[in-house]
Design a protein around this motif. Structure first.
Motif, short mmCIF file in Angstrom:
data_model
loop_
_atom_site.label_atom_id
_atom_site.label_comp_id
_atom_site.label_asym_id
_atom_site.label_seq_id
_atom_site.Cartn_x
_atom_site.Cartn_y
_atom_site.Cartn_z
N LYS A 195 17.88 -30.36 -13.94
CA LYS A 195 16.52 -30.25 -14.44
C LYS A 195 16.54 -29.97 -15.95
O LYS A 195 17.61 -29.79 -16.54
N SER B 194 10.35 -24.22 -7.36
CA SER B 194 9.51 -24.12 -8.55
C SER B 194 9.97 -23.04 -9.52
O SER B 194 9.90 -21.84 -9.21
N GLN C 13 8.35 -22.94 -12.43
CA GLN C 13 7.07 -22.60 -13.06
C GLN C 13 6.41 -21.41 -12.37
O GLN C 13 5.76 -20.58 -13.02
N GLU D 110 8.95 -27.65 -6.11
CA GLU D 110 8.65 -28.28 -7.39
C GLU D 110 7.45 -29.22 -7.26
O GLU D 110 6.61 -29.30 -8.17
N ASP D 111 7.34 -29.92 -6.16
CA ASP D 111 6.22 -30.86 -5.96
C ASP D 111 4.88 -30.13 -5.91
O ASP D 111 3.88 -30.61 -6.43
N ASP D 112 4.86 -28.97 -5.27
CA ASP D 112 3.60 -28.23 -5.12
C ASP D 112 3.24 -27.41 -6.36
O ASP D 112 2.06 -27.16 -6.62
N TYR D 113 4.25 -26.97 -7.10
CA TYR D 113 4.01 -26.10 -8.26
C TYR D 113 4.92 -26.61 -9.38
O TYR D 113 5.99 -26.08 -9.63
N SER D 114 4.50 -27.65 -10.07
CA SER D 114 5.37 -28.39 -10.98
C SER D 114 5.59 -27.67 -12.31
O SER D 114 4.78 -26.84 -12.73
N TYR D 115 6.68 -28.03 -12.96
CA TYR D 115 7.10 -27.36 -14.19
C TYR D 115 6.33 -27.86 -15.39
O TYR D 115 6.15 -29.06 -15.58
N ARG D 116 5.85 -26.92 -16.21
CA ARG D 116 5.12 -27.24 -17.44
C ARG D 116 5.83 -26.73 -18.70
O ARG D 116 5.50 -27.15 -19.80
#
Length: 490
Positions: free
Chosen positions: A293, A325, A327, A360-366
């Protein structure tokens, strides 16, 4: 200061010798002139911390200040260069410098979060003993690249023992007496820099910025060659996507200063694995490791190290590999500092308190601090506890082979320019007491009789060996064994 440290400073291979500048900075940072009002409050706080415990009449006063700020969410990180004036003093039991009035050059890092200040770093020394460093810190204009090391093998400094397996600088530094760059340096460097800009799709706001970045790039190429000459492994150093950043910018944006300075939550010691570890092991081949990542321009390595460990633990206990996640930890872990750094021990505690991790799909990285939007209903993974692991590397290998990838923290010396191979820096250059980057051990083995740890990094697949770093195993290189830990899933 120890003589070998003086030599490393002269070579420009210690963090204290990193060039500073008032030239334009990378995105996320802002530079000021000397009189910027925004610097006054953090500078006064740094002075107050410097003078803490001193009697009236012995306190230093603040002179010129310059610096920059990096903002992330609720916080601002100020990196300051300041002159302090020590008053005359003749009582060594009272004053730090029992001499006449003296000027110091100091580097401070001050964190301001919601109006509360914290001093993360302080490094001060008399200006007259750091003439070269002071010149770099306060001088205007471009960095001048020096093509010759300026040292002679006959110098007494070359004969000083490093106290590291009886090695001496005389074994390594003659390599630096060669011209590090050819005579047509400017033409070749311009061509290399042009290739760099194309390869990494760089754009700069102005001709001045582009010219400045090229000078930083050229200086970094000289530095990379010095690191190469002193490395005892098989690593190759050179052009990377970070080659147009100063060392200070790189450390501030991508590394984690809290790892070496802030105590984390105490964890119980894990039960040791008594089996002799197999000669090699790699969890990537066994399905326990997600893809590499990219943390972006955010000092969130601590979150990636922990999620990588939990991903492996969940796979081993439940048979499913989920990308978790980071994030969520940036937003919802209120003990750590999001993009300004954090500790794995605190992150484990936050996961337990929150009730788990989303994917990661539900709470994606910003890559920046946001409002916490964690939902217990969406949590796919939980942990029961966390443990601290042995500092013995043989025992670490045995634990990894039996129990899965391990969260560790290391000193990131040389990683700005790492390309491939097994890195093995000299211990004084990569001190285990200056760890500043959290990563994930996924395996170990040997390359041409050189033992290594296979380390998953979080700087994307366009860095290192497709996102991986290989570090010498068995010598405590760069503190790899100092802060090893893991989640526990029952």
């Amino acid at each position: 200061m120890a003589p070998w440290l003086q030599l490393l400073l002269l070579l420009g291979l210690l963090p204290a010798a990193a060039p500073a500048s008032s030239k334009p900075r990378a995105a996320g940072a802002q530079a000021w002139e000397l009189a910027s009002p925004e610097l006054r409050e953090p500078a006064r706080f740094a002075l107050e911390m410097y003078n803490r415990g001193r009697a009236a009449g012995t306190r230093a006063s603040l002179g010129a200040v310059r610096g920059r700020v990096r903002r992330a969410g609720r916080g601002s990180l100020y990196s300051l260069k300041a002159t302090l004036v020590e008053p005359p003093c003749n009582d060594p039991t009272v004053c730090q410098l029992p001499v006449s009035k003296k000027t110091l050059l100091c580097s401070f890092e001050v964190l301001d979060e919601l109006g509360k200040h914290m001093l993360l770093r302080r490094d001060c020394g008399p200006v007259d003993t750091k003439t070269t460093g002071a010149g770099r810190a306060w001088g205007a204009g471009m960095v001048q690249v020096r093509l010759h090391s300026g040292f002679s093998p006959a110098s007494p400094l070359f004969q000083l023992s490093l106290d590291d397996k009886n090695e001496t600088f005389s074994s390594f530094l003659p390599l630096l007496n060669k011209d590090p760059l050819p005579q047509d340096f400017s033409v070749q460097m311009a061509s290399i820099f042009k290739d760099f800009v194309t390869t990494y799709n760089r754009t700069y706001d102005s001709k001045e910025e582009a010219s400045w970045r090229m000078s930083v790039f050229a200086s970094n190429m000289v530095r990379a060659q010095k690191i190469q000459a002193l490395d005892r492994g098989t690593a190759q150093y050179g052009v990377t996507k970070f080659s147009d950043l100063t060392e200070e910018e790189f450390r501030t944006i991508y590394l984690n200063p809290l790892l070496k300075d802030v105590p984390g939550r105490n964890m119980r010691l894990a039960q040791p694995v008594t089996n002799v570890p197999p000669p090699q092991w790699d969890w990537r081949n066994k399905g326990a490791v997600t893809n590499v990542k990219d943390q972006g321009m955010c000092g969130s390595c601590w979150a990636f190290s922990v999620t990588g460990n939990v991903e492996g633990q969940w796979f081993l206990k439940r048979g499913t590999l989920l990308s978790l996640s980071e994030q969520e930890l940036l937003d919802c872990d209120k003990t750590d500092k999001a993009c300004l750094g954090g500790l794995p021990s605190n992150a484990y505690s936050a996961i337990r308190t929150l009730g788990g991790l989303e994917t990661e799909d539900d709470y994606s990285y910003r890559g920046r601090l946001q409002t916490c939007s964690f939902s217990v209903e969406k949590a796919k993974v939980y942990i029961n506890d966390s443990v601290e692991l042995s500092k013995n590397e043989q025992k670490l290998a045995a634990w990894l082979a039996k129990n899965g990838p391990i969260s560790v923290a290391i000193n990131a010396f040389g990683m700005q320019f790492y390309r491939h191979g097994v890195s093995h820096p000299l211990r004084p250059l990569c001190s285990p007491w200056l760890i500043d980057h959290a990563v994930l051990l996924v395996g170990y083995g040997n390359r041409s009789a050189t033992p290594f740890w296979a380390i998953k990094n979080s700087w994307g697949t366009d860095w290192g060996e497709e996102g991986y770093y290989y570090l010498h195993r068995g010598s405590g290189a760069c503190g790899v064994n100092i802060m090893a830990s893991s989640a526990v899933i029952n």
